[in-house]
Design a protein around this motif. Structure first.
Motif, PDB file in Angstrom:
ATOM      1  N   GLN A 273     108.587  56.799 106.895  1.00  0.00           N
ATOM      2  CA  GLN A 273     107.388  55.976 106.911  1.00  0.00           C
ATOM      3  C   GLN A 273     107.134  55.310 105.560  1.00  0.00           C
ATOM      4  O   GLN A 273     106.596  54.209 105.501  1.00  0.00           O
ATOM      5  CB  GLN A 273     106.168  56.827 107.290  1.00  0.00           C
ATOM      6  N   ALA A 274     107.533  55.968 104.492  1.00  0.00           N
ATOM      7  CA  ALA A 274     107.192  55.491 103.147  1.00  0.00           C
ATOM      8  C   ALA A 274     108.325  54.733 102.457  1.00  0.00           C
ATOM      9  O   ALA A 274     108.071  54.017 101.475  1.00  0.00           O
ATOM     10  CB  ALA A 274     106.793  56.684 102.274  1.00  0.00           C
ATOM     11  N   LYS A 275     109.550  54.844 102.938  1.00  0.00           N
ATOM     12  CA  LYS A 275     110.688  54.362 102.154  1.00  0.00           C
ATOM     13  C   LYS A 275     110.678  52.849 101.933  1.00  0.00           C
ATOM     14  O   LYS A 275     111.068  52.377 100.861  1.00  0.00           O
ATOM     15  CB  LYS A 275     112.006  54.808 102.800  1.00  0.00           C
ATOM     16  N   ASP A 276     110.240  52.060 102.927  1.00  0.00           N
ATOM     17  CA  ASP A 276     110.249  50.611 102.750  1.00  0.00           C
ATOM     18  C   ASP A 276     109.285  50.186 101.645  1.00  0.00           C
ATOM     19  O   ASP A 276     109.626  49.331 100.802  1.00  0.00           O
ATOM     20  CB  ASP A 276     109.881  49.926 104.062  1.00  0.00           C
ATOM     21  N   MET A 277     108.093  50.752 101.636  1.00  0.00           N
ATOM     22  CA  MET A 277     107.127  50.422 100.598  1.00  0.00           C
ATOM     23  C   MET A 277     107.623  50.869  99.230  1.00  0.00           C
ATOM     24  O   MET A 277     107.507  50.131  98.241  1.00  0.00           O
ATOM     25  CB  MET A 277     105.781  51.081 100.902  1.00  0.00           C
ATOM     26  N   LEU A 278     108.211  52.061  99.167  1.00  0.00           N
ATOM     27  CA  LEU A 278     108.724  52.561  97.893  1.00  0.00           C
ATOM     28  C   LEU A 278     109.886  51.711  97.395  1.00  0.00           C
ATOM     29  O   LEU A 278     109.996  51.427  96.197  1.00  0.00           O
ATOM     30  CB  LEU A 278     109.169  54.015  98.046  1.00  0.00           C
ATOM     31  N   ARG A 279     110.737  51.267  98.300  1.00  0.00           N
ATOM     32  CA  ARG A 279     111.858  50.407  97.893  1.00  0.00           C
ATOM     33  C   ARG A 279     111.334  49.093  97.322  1.00  0.00           C
ATOM     34  O   ARG A 279     111.837  48.602  96.312  1.00  0.00           O
ATOM     35  CB  ARG A 279     112.777  50.143  99.083  1.00  0.00           C
ATOM     36  N   GLN A 280     110.322  48.514  97.956  1.00  0.00           N
ATOM     37  CA  GLN A 280     109.738  47.273  97.439  1.00  0.00           C
ATOM     38  C   GLN A 280     109.177  47.472  96.037  1.00  0.00           C
ATOM     39  O   GLN A 280     109.335  46.612  95.164  1.00  0.00           O
ATOM     40  CB  GLN A 280     108.648  46.778  98.387  1.00  0.00           C
ATOM     41  N   GLN A 281     108.522  48.603  95.818  1.00  0.00           N
ATOM     42  CA  GLN A 281     107.979  48.889  94.491  1.00  0.00           C
ATOM     43  C   GLN A 281     109.090  49.000  93.451  1.00  0.00           C
ATOM     44  O   GLN A 281     108.987  48.447  92.346  1.00  0.00           O
ATOM     45  CB  GLN A 281     107.153  50.170  94.531  1.00  0.00           C
ATOM     46  N   LEU A 282     110.156  49.713  93.801  1.00  0.00           N
ATOM     47  CA  LEU A 282     111.267  49.878  92.862  1.00  0.00           C
ATOM     48  C   LEU A 282     112.008  48.564  92.630  1.00  0.00           C
ATOM     49  O   LEU A 282     112.470  48.283  91.517  1.00  0.00           O
ATOM     50  CB  LEU A 282     112.226  50.953  93.381  1.00  0.00           C
ATOM     51  N   GLU A 283     112.127  47.748  93.667  1.00  0.00           N
ATOM     52  CA  GLU A 283     112.766  46.443  93.504  1.00  0.00           C
ATOM     53  C   GLU A 283     111.934  45.542  92.599  1.00  0.00           C
ATOM     54  O   GLU A 283     112.489  44.757  91.820  1.00  0.00           O
ATOM     55  CB  GLU A 283     112.971  45.793  94.873  1.00  0.00           C
ATOM     56  N   GLN A 284     110.626  45.645  92.698  1.00  0.00           N
ATOM     57  CA  GLN A 284     109.762  44.867  91.818  1.00  0.00           C
ATOM     58  C   GLN A 284     109.945  45.293  90.367  1.00  0.00           C
ATOM     59  O   GLN A 284     109.997  44.456  89.457  1.00  0.00           O
ATOM     60  CB  GLN A 284     108.302  45.028  92.246  1.00  0.00           C
TER      61      GLN A 284
END
Length: 306
Positions: A273-284
């Motif tokens: 549930q959280a991985k997509d949001m966390l990936r976006q944060q790390l990509e930023q």
């Protein structure tokens, strides 16, 4: 003999008049035929010119403004940009807007608005922005974010969560006296959101100071406060649901007022549930780091005077 001559003369006159009538009709007919032929030629020429104009329009053209096509692609883009439901009425409105815009453009160009200083400056700014964006797109190459980094970020966040999580509101002002006055007004029943919008310099002031859900592992440890200032985290976990700080909390040069709007057992989302949001944060983060590196390289090779 004279009577015969007179009879012949009369007959000859009759024949002559008949021939003249026939000749006149023929002449009129010829004139009419010539006029019709001329008009038909003109009509055929106009029709051919119109056909040539239509043939010259792009295949997806939906209108033409003085020979400039308004295309279906332009209408599609305008509909998407409007973010409104795609309906025939909307498409008709967008087409009319594009036609009006083209009319404005042509009228302005005819009067040489393209050479006005403010127009030239605006075009140059747009060109600079587009050129810079294209350059950064080609030069800034952030490192890819592996799944292991996303998992590590998830585990670190979960490890920092406490038993409870809090939904809160905050007001931040620049001096202690103002903060104390606000607390007194809140205790008298004034609306928190109204005072936040009026006085707060903190986050979400225009939303009445309302903050997102947050959870802290207790006891509070330095560096484990979900990016909250430690004094605020410590104060928040001590408040009951609906509780308001009795005194302003100083953080640097600001004085904060907290209120707990809701409190519940911490709800931990699954990794999926959280991985997509966390990936976006790390990509930023990776993008910001790569951009900073490009800037640093340019600075090293530049001569900058200030």
């Amino acid at each position: 003999m004279n009577r015969l001559s007179n009879g012949r003369l009369i007959a000859m006159q009759r024949n002559l008049r008949a021939r003249m009538r026939r000749t006149g009709i023929a002449l009129v007919a010829a004139m009419l035929c010539g006029t019709v032929a001329t008009q038909a030629h003109a009509l055929n020429k106009a029709a051919k010119k119109q056909a040539d104009t239509v043939a010259a329009m792009p295949a997806d053209a939906v209108a033409s403004v003085n020979g400039v096509a308004v295309t279906q692609t332009q209408v599609d883009e305008a509909v998407r940009a409007s973010k409104a439901p795609d309906t025939p009425a909307l498409r008709a409105a967008m087409k009319n807007q594009l036609i009006a815009r083209e009319l404005f453009r042509q009228a302005a160009l005819k009067q040489h608005y393209d050479t006005r200083p403010q127009v030239v400056a605006a075009v140059e700014q747009a060109k600079t922005l587009a050129m810079t964006q294209a350059y950064l797109h080609d030069q800034v190459k952030p490192a890819p974010v592996p799944e292991t980094d996303v998992r590590a970020r998830y585990d670190a966040i979960v490890a920092g969560l406490g038993e409870n999580e809090y939904e809160s509101s905050a007001i931040a002002v620049n001096d202690a006296d103002t903060a104390k006055q606000i607390i007194a007004r809140l205790r008298k029943g004034e609306d928190f959101g109204t005072l936040a919008r009026q006085f707060s310099k903190g986050p979400a002031a225009m939303q009445g100071g309302a903050l997102n859900w947050i959870s802290f592992k207790t006891p509070i440890e330095a560096g484990n406060t979900q990016n909250w200032p430690q004094p605020l985290a410590e104060a928040l976990v001590k408040l009951p649901q609906g509780g308001l700080t009795r005194e302003p909390i100083q953080v640097g040069d600001e004085y904060w007022i907290l209120r707990v709007d809701d409190k519940r057992a911490t709800q931990v989302p699954s990794f999926d549930q959280a991985k997509d949001m966390l990936r976006q944060q790390l990509e930023q983060v990776a993008m910001e780091k790569a951009t900073a590196q490009v800037v640093a390289d340019l600075i090293r090779s530049a001569r900058i005077q200030q």
